[in-house]
Design a protein around this motif. Structure first.
Motif, PDB file in Angstrom:
ATOM      1  N   THR A 143       0.832  -1.207   0.000  1.00 56.93           N
ATOM      2  CA  THR A 143       0.000   0.000   0.000  1.00 56.93           C
ATOM      3  C   THR A 143       0.866   1.257   0.000  1.00 56.93           C
ATOM      4  OG1 THR A 143      -1.746  -1.160   1.213  1.00 56.93           O
ATOM      5  CG2 THR A 143      -1.815   1.244   1.216  1.00 56.93           C
ATOM      6  N   ALA A 144       1.888   1.267   0.840  1.00 58.58           N
ATOM      7  CA  ALA A 144       2.759   2.436   0.952  1.00 58.58           C
ATOM      8  C   ALA A 144       3.489   2.721  -0.354  1.00 58.58           C
ATOM      9  CB  ALA A 144       3.755   2.235   2.090  1.00 58.58           C
ATOM     10  N   VAL A 145       3.998   1.682  -1.015  1.00 57.63           N
ATOM     11  CA  VAL A 145       4.746   1.877  -2.260  1.00 57.63           C
ATOM     12  C   VAL A 145       3.810   2.317  -3.379  1.00 57.63           C
ATOM     13  CG1 VAL A 145       6.156   0.729  -4.003  1.00 57.63           C
ATOM     14  CG2 VAL A 145       6.546   0.252  -1.592  1.00 57.63           C
ATOM     15  N   ALA A 146       2.639   1.694  -3.475  1.00 55.91           N
ATOM     16  CA  ALA A 146       1.676   2.072  -4.514  1.00 55.91           C
ATOM     17  C   ALA A 146       1.285   3.540  -4.381  1.00 55.91           C
ATOM     18  CB  ALA A 146       0.440   1.179  -4.431  1.00 55.91           C
ATOM     19  N   CYS A 147       1.082   3.988  -3.150  1.00 54.73           N
ATOM     20  CA  CYS A 147       0.732   5.388  -2.918  1.00 54.73           C
ATOM     21  C   CYS A 147       1.923   6.316  -3.169  1.00 54.73           C
ATOM     22  CB  CYS A 147       0.226   5.574  -1.488  1.00 54.73           C
ATOM     23  SG  CYS A 147      -1.354   4.783  -1.135  1.00 54.73           S
ATOM     24  N   ALA A 148       3.119   5.881  -2.777  1.00 55.50           N
ATOM     25  CA  ALA A 148       4.293   6.741  -2.907  1.00 55.50           C
ATOM     26  C   ALA A 148       4.631   7.030  -4.361  1.00 55.50           C
ATOM     27  CB  ALA A 148       5.494   6.087  -2.206  1.00 55.50           C
ATOM     28  N   LEU A 149       4.450   6.053  -5.261  1.00 53.64           N
ATOM     29  CA  LEU A 149       4.780   6.249  -6.673  1.00 53.64           C
ATOM     30  C   LEU A 149       3.925   7.354  -7.296  1.00 53.64           C
ATOM     31  CD1 LEU A 149       5.204   2.537  -7.828  1.00 53.64           C
ATOM     32  CD2 LEU A 149       7.006   4.234  -7.510  1.00 53.64           C
ATOM     33  N   ILE A 150       2.621   7.315  -7.008  1.00 50.24           N
ATOM     34  CA  ILE A 150       1.725   8.344  -7.524  1.00 50.24           C
ATOM     35  C   ILE A 150       1.906   9.647  -6.759  1.00 50.24           C
ATOM     36  CG2 ILE A 150      -0.700   9.022  -7.703  1.00 50.24           C
ATOM     37  CD1 ILE A 150       0.177   7.161  -9.898  1.00 50.24           C
ATOM     38  N   GLY A 151       2.119   9.538  -5.457  1.00 50.96           N
ATOM     39  CA  GLY A 151       2.242  10.719  -4.615  1.00 50.96           C
ATOM     40  C   GLY A 151       3.412  11.610  -4.970  1.00 50.96           C
ATOM     41  N   ALA A 152       4.484  11.031  -5.497  1.00 48.36           N
ATOM     42  CA  ALA A 152       5.642  11.840  -5.878  1.00 48.36           C
ATOM     43  C   ALA A 152       5.266  12.886  -6.922  1.00 48.36           C
ATOM     44  CB  ALA A 152       6.759  10.930  -6.398  1.00 48.36           C
ATOM     45  N   PHE A 153       4.424  12.514  -7.875  1.00 48.83           N
ATOM     46  CA  PHE A 153       4.000  13.461  -8.910  1.00 48.83           C
ATOM     47  C   PHE A 153       3.017  14.485  -8.347  1.00 48.83           C
ATOM     48  CE2 PHE A 153       5.497   9.925 -11.519  1.00 48.83           C
ATOM     49  CZ  PHE A 153       6.253  10.609 -12.463  1.00 48.83           C
ATOM     50  N   LEU A 154       2.222  14.088  -7.369  1.00 45.97           N
ATOM     51  CA  LEU A 154       1.331  15.058  -6.737  1.00 45.97           C
ATOM     52  C   LEU A 154       2.131  16.136  -6.023  1.00 45.97           C
ATOM     53  CD1 LEU A 154      -1.413  12.707  -5.206  1.00 45.97           C
ATOM     54  CD2 LEU A 154      -1.426  13.887  -7.411  1.00 45.97           C
ATOM     55  N   VAL A 155       3.219  15.737  -5.368  1.00 51.14           N
ATOM     56  CA  VAL A 155       4.088  16.702  -4.685  1.00 51.14           C
ATOM     57  C   VAL A 155       4.729  17.640  -5.694  1.00 51.14           C
ATOM     58  CG1 VAL A 155       6.200  16.955  -3.321  1.00 51.14           C
ATOM     59  CG2 VAL A 155       4.532  15.196  -2.716  1.00 51.14           C
ATOM     60  N   LEU A 156       5.259  17.095  -6.778  1.00 54.45           N
ATOM     61  CA  LEU A 156       5.928  17.909  -7.789  1.00 54.45           C
ATOM     62  C   LEU A 156       4.962  18.864  -8.477  1.00 54.45           C
ATOM     63  CD1 LEU A 156       8.264  15.240  -9.427  1.00 54.45           C
ATOM     64  CD2 LEU A 156       8.969  17.177  -8.020  1.00 54.45           C
ATOM     65  N   ARG A 157       3.720  18.442  -8.657  1.00 55.05           N
ATOM     66  CA  ARG A 157       2.722  19.279  -9.326  1.00 55.05           C
ATOM     67  C   ARG A 157       1.983  20.192  -8.349  1.00 55.05           C
ATOM     68  NH1 ARG A 157       0.297  16.908 -14.358  1.00 55.05           N
ATOM     69  NH2 ARG A 157       1.892  15.569 -15.255  1.00 55.05           N
ATOM     70  N   GLN A 158       2.425  20.188  -7.082  1.00 52.90           N
ATOM     71  CA  GLN A 158       1.807  21.016  -6.044  1.00 52.90           C
ATOM     72  C   GLN A 158       0.322  20.708  -5.901  1.00 52.90           C
ATOM     73  OE1 GLN A 158       2.781  25.110  -6.928  1.00 52.90           O
ATOM     74  NE2 GLN A 158       4.961  24.816  -6.559  1.00 52.90           N
ATOM     75  N   LEU A 159       0.014  19.415  -5.902  1.00 58.03           N
ATOM     76  CA  LEU A 159      -1.364  18.951  -5.776  1.00 58.03           C
ATOM     77  C   LEU A 159      -1.569  18.134  -4.500  1.00 58.03           C
ATOM     78  CD1 LEU A 159      -2.038  17.818  -9.462  1.00 58.03           C
ATOM     79  CD2 LEU A 159      -2.838  19.917  -8.348  1.00 58.03           C
ATOM     80  N   SER A 160      -0.766  18.411  -3.485  1.00 61.12           N
ATOM     81  CA  SER A 160      -0.835  17.618  -2.263  1.00 61.12           C
ATOM     82  C   SER A 160      -2.209  17.696  -1.622  1.00 61.12           C
ATOM     83  CB  SER A 160       0.232  18.088  -1.275  1.00 61.12           C
ATOM     84  OG  SER A 160       1.529  17.907  -1.806  1.00 61.12           O
ATOM     85  N   MET A 161      -2.801  18.895  -1.566  1.00 59.00           N
ATOM     86  CA  MET A 161      -4.113  19.033  -0.941  1.00 59.00           C
ATOM     87  C   MET A 161      -5.219  18.431  -1.796  1.00 59.00           C
ATOM     88  SD  MET A 161      -3.659  20.072   1.978  1.00 59.00           S
ATOM     89  CE  MET A 161      -5.390  20.135   2.350  1.00 59.00           C
ATOM     90  N   VAL A 162      -4.966  18.325  -3.100  1.00 56.82           N
ATOM     91  CA  VAL A 162      -5.946  17.661  -3.956  1.00 56.82           C
ATOM     92  C   VAL A 162      -6.070  16.189  -3.569  1.00 56.82           C
ATOM     93  CG1 VAL A 162      -6.474  16.966  -6.323  1.00 56.82           C
ATOM     94  CG2 VAL A 162      -5.655  19.274  -5.854  1.00 56.82           C
ATOM     95  N   SER A 163      -4.954  15.586  -3.167  1.00 53.27           N
ATOM     96  CA  SER A 163      -5.003  14.189  -2.716  1.00 53.27           C
ATOM     97  C   SER A 163      -5.863  14.065  -1.468  1.00 53.27           C
ATOM     98  CB  SER A 163      -3.589  13.677  -2.439  1.00 53.27           C
ATOM     99  OG  SER A 163      -3.030  14.314  -1.293  1.00 53.27           O
ATOM    100  N   ASP A 164      -5.778  15.036  -0.585  1.00 53.68           N
ATOM    101  CA  ASP A 164      -6.626  15.039   0.602  1.00 53.68           C
ATOM    102  C   ASP A 164      -8.091  15.173   0.206  1.00 53.68           C
ATOM    103  OD1 ASP A 164      -7.295  15.101   3.324  1.00 53.68           O
ATOM    104  OD2 ASP A 164      -7.250  17.283   3.350  1.00 53.68           O
ATOM    105  N   ALA A 165      -8.346  16.057  -0.756  1.00 51.80           N
ATOM    106  CA  ALA A 165      -9.715  16.249  -1.230  1.00 51.80           C
ATOM    107  C   ALA A 165     -10.266  14.983  -1.879  1.00 51.80           C
ATOM    108  CB  ALA A 165      -9.756  17.412  -2.225  1.00 51.80           C
TER     109      ALA A 165
END
Length: 363
Positions: free
Chosen positions: A24-46
């Motif tokens: 679970t952690a790795v699957a989320c981390a792979l996608i999450g890296a692009f969310l961080v780079l695209r400044q979409l961190s709060m979109v993931s929360d939403a």
């Protein structure tokens, strides 16, 4: 049997939960890296909150918590949240963050109302959806080629393959649209389709991770590893590898500590993820503590350079300067004391002074 042996037995007995947590952690981390780079961190929360409404409505339609329509409904509402947010943000009176703050609380609040009002007698309570519990995941198994495994492990395994394949196939496009959107538009890349595909994977990953970590804690798995890797990586491939590494480390530490302290496994893993980010923030090459230590070291070296320049020019030491620096220079063999309170600059001291002058531009 000793307490250590009991603890080791406990770790081994629950290793299926560990594998669910790692995948679970790795699957989320792979996608999450692009969310961080695209400044979409709060979109993931939403997204993690908005998909709850899709799950609830799909359950009302099917009446079955095991129905695949729950995943479809949840992912659809995640994309709907992103689309409505972007649509609302096009208004000159509403900014992007404001749009997120309007849409997802509405979706989430509506889902909570529907659960508490109409789903009180089924296993769709807010605590389970929000918090999740990894240690229960091995109880829900599935047979794959006559091999019994936790359903969450099988589903997250598929998500890892899917996320990794998406990143590998569209790596160049993701890289260009992430770091240079203007060039991507000129080059003809469809940034919109790629962005919605990324959000679709994020929604799907969030939904499938519900069984393991819940809607709220999945945000930690999506963002914390990528945010930590971003602080120390300069290359996208390195950042992705570090994100996965952070995810694995957080999962293992969270698993061990949760069993040791007898607390929520997903909650402890999210806590560890926050702590590893904090340590990375403080101790990376440009971190707060590293900067303070470096500044302190630089001040000492500049004082030594001033002392050495004084010895070089007048064969003396300014009494206003700290004596501990003089003692250091003598012990290091850069200067030597002579009669009459004077000092002589030795050859290695001249070389050391020349290095400091070049390093700090002192003349």
């Amino acid at each position: 049997m000793s307490s250590l042996e009991n603890f080791i037995s406990l770790l081994l007995a629950n290793q299926a939960s560990l594998w669910v947590l790692i995948i679970t952690a790795v699957a989320c981390a792979l996608i999450g890296a692009f969310l961080v780079l695209r400044q979409l961190s709060m979109v993931s929360d939403a997204i993690s909150h908005s998909v709850l409404l899709g799950i609830v409505l799909a359950f009302f339609i099917t009446g079955d918590l095991r129905s695949p329509l729950l995943i479809v409904g949840a992912a659809s509402f995640g994309l709907l949240m992103v689309w409505l947010t972007e649509l609302l943000a096009q208004s000159p009176y509403i900014k992007g963050d404001d749009a997120v703050g309007i849409i997802y609380p509405f979706f989430f609040a509506l889902a909570v109302i529907l659960i508490t009002r109409y789903a009180g007698n089924v296993h769709l309570d807010t605590d389970m959806v929000l918090m999740g519990e990894v240690i229960l995941a091995p109880l829900n198994t599935i047979s794959v080629f006559n091999f019994e495994m936790p359903k969450a492990l099988f589903e997250m395994g598929i998500l890892i393959v899917l996320n990794l394949a998406f990143i590998v196939i569209f790596f160049k496009e993701l890289k260009i649209t992430t770091f240079d959107k203007q060039f991507a538009h000129i080059a003809g890349f469809s940034a919109g389709i790629l962005s919605y595909s990324l959000m679709a994977l994020c929604s799907l990953t969030t939904v499938v991770a519900f069984d393991a970590v819940g809607a709220i804690l999945v945000v930690s798995f999506l963002i914390a590893p990528g945010a930590s890797a971003y602080l120390i990586a300069k290359d996208l491939k390195v950042m992705l590898a570090l994100s996965a590494g952070y995810g694995i480390m957080n999962a293992v530490l969270g698993y061990v500590l949760s069993l040791y302290f007898n607390v929520s496994m997903s909650g402890m893993t999210a806590t560890v993820a926050g702590l590893t980010f904090l340590l990375t923030f403080l101790l990376n090459r440009k971190g707060l503590i590293t900067s303070l230590v470096l500044a302190y070291s630089q001040r000492k070296e500049i004082k030594r350079a001033i002392l050495l320049q004084g010895v070089k020019s007048s064969q003396s030491i300014n009494p206003a300067l700290p004596t501990e620096q003089v003692d250091y220079l003598v012990q290091a063999g850069y200067i030597t004391a002579e009669a009459g309170g004077k000092y002589r600059l030795k050859d290695q001291g001249r070389d050391y002074l020349a290095d400091l002058e070049r390093k700090y531009g002192i003349s």
